[in-house]
Design an enzyme around this catalytic site. Structure first.
Site, PDB file in Angstrom:
ATOM      1  N   CYS A  33       0.825  -1.217   0.000  1.00 46.13           N
ATOM      2  CA  CYS A  33       0.000   0.000   0.000  1.00 46.13           C
ATOM      3  C   CYS A  33       0.855   1.261   0.000  1.00 46.13           C
ATOM      4  CB  CYS A  33      -0.945   0.005   1.202  1.00 46.13           C
ATOM      5  SG  CYS A  33      -0.062   0.020   2.766  1.00 46.13           S
ATOM      6  N   ASP A  35       2.233   2.613   2.642  1.00 44.92           N
ATOM      7  CA  ASP A  35       2.136   3.360   3.902  1.00 44.92           C
ATOM      8  C   ASP A  35       3.435   3.251   4.694  1.00 44.92           C
ATOM      9  OD1 ASP A  35      -0.361   3.877   3.084  1.00 44.92           O
ATOM     10  OD2 ASP A  35      -1.394   2.686   4.598  1.00 44.92           O
ATOM     11  N   CYS A  58      -3.092   4.710   6.177  1.00 44.93           N
ATOM     12  CA  CYS A  58      -4.545   4.573   6.273  1.00 44.93           C
ATOM     13  C   CYS A  58      -5.021   4.800   7.711  1.00 44.93           C
ATOM     14  CB  CYS A  58      -4.959   3.191   5.795  1.00 44.93           C
ATOM     15  SG  CYS A  58      -4.510   1.890   6.965  1.00 44.93           S
ATOM     16  N   CYS A 102      -2.201  -3.834   8.649  1.00 43.08           N
ATOM     17  CA  CYS A 102      -1.862  -2.462   9.062  1.00 43.08           C
ATOM     18  C   CYS A 102      -1.284  -2.458  10.475  1.00 43.08           C
ATOM     19  CB  CYS A 102      -3.091  -1.563   9.011  1.00 43.08           C
ATOM     20  SG  CYS A 102      -4.021  -1.686   7.473  1.00 43.08           S
TER      21      CYS A 102
HETATM   22 FE1  FES Z   1      -1.456   0.328   4.304  1.00 44.44          FE
HETATM   23 FE2  FES Z   1      -3.221   0.112   6.186  1.00 44.44          FE
HETATM   24  S1  FES Z   1      -3.588   0.051   4.054  1.00 44.44           S
HETATM   25  S2  FES Z   1      -1.104   0.192   6.405  1.00 44.44           S
END
Ligand code: FES
Length: 129
Positions: A33, A35, A58, A102
């Protein structure tokens, strides 16, 4: 879909921001993702005296960073390092299955911050003979 605890930590994140005089900083990211999370720790008398986070991610990632800081603050390093991804998710009353990954970021970044602290701290002087 999300528990009240998740929403609370998302809307009112605890200990957010950079810790200028941190003894250790750990970073974890999720390549899927994109992140990224950073955890800063300040250690005094072998305890987590202060902790903060910066998360570019997120809502679940922000909530897990926030709750992790509350779970470990004030604990000894030895106690705090036992924290697991699962414990972080459970403290939030669970996460939707597709969001479980996550919670990995928070525990991973925290463990890396402790690792950095151990590497940064001055080594004790060798005992005189
Ligand atoms: Fe990437 Fe939650 S979608 S850490």
């Amino acid at each position: 879909m999300y528990t009240e605890a998740v929403m609370d930590h998302f809307y009112n994140p605890r200990n957010a921001g950079e810790l200028a005089d941190a003894d250790g900083v750990g970073e974890a990211g999720n390549p899927v993702c994109g992140d990224i999370m950073k955890i800063y720790v300040k250690i005094e008398d072998d305890r987590i005296a202060d902790i903060s986070f910066q998360t570019f991610g997120c809502g679940a990632a922000i909530a897990t960073s926030s709750i992790l800081t509350e779970l470990v603050k004030g604990k000894t390093v030895a106690e705090a390092e036992k924290i697991t991804n699962r414990a972080v998710a459970e403290a939030l009353g669970g996460l939707p299955p597709q969001k479980m990954h996550c919670s990995n970021l928070a525990a991973d970044a925290f463990h890396k911050a402790l690792e950095a602290y151990r590497q940064n701290r001055p080594k004790p002087a060798p005992a005189a003979e």
